[in-house]
Design a protein around this motif. Structure first.
Motif: not given
Length: 53
Positions: A9, A11-13, A15-16
């Motif tokens: 997870g 990469s999602t964090v 990006y956020a």
């Protein structure tokens, strides 16, 4: 200890956080550019540039 090694997870964090930082920078830039100080500064620069020609 497989939970500590799992970073699926990330990469999602990332990006956020990047999106949040960009939005905060955009908000700060908007506040600065619409302030009376910047308006007066830009007006003074334009007047000085036009009067020197």
């Amino acid at each position: 200890m497989d939970l500590l090694d799992d970073d699926s997870g990330m990469s999602t964090v990332e990006y956020a956080i990047g999106t949040l930082a960009a939005a905060a920078f955009g908000g700060l830039l908007y506040v600065l550019l619409t302030s009376d100080f910047m308006r007066d500064l830009m007006q003074g620069l334009i007047q000085r540039a036009l009067s020197s020609v």
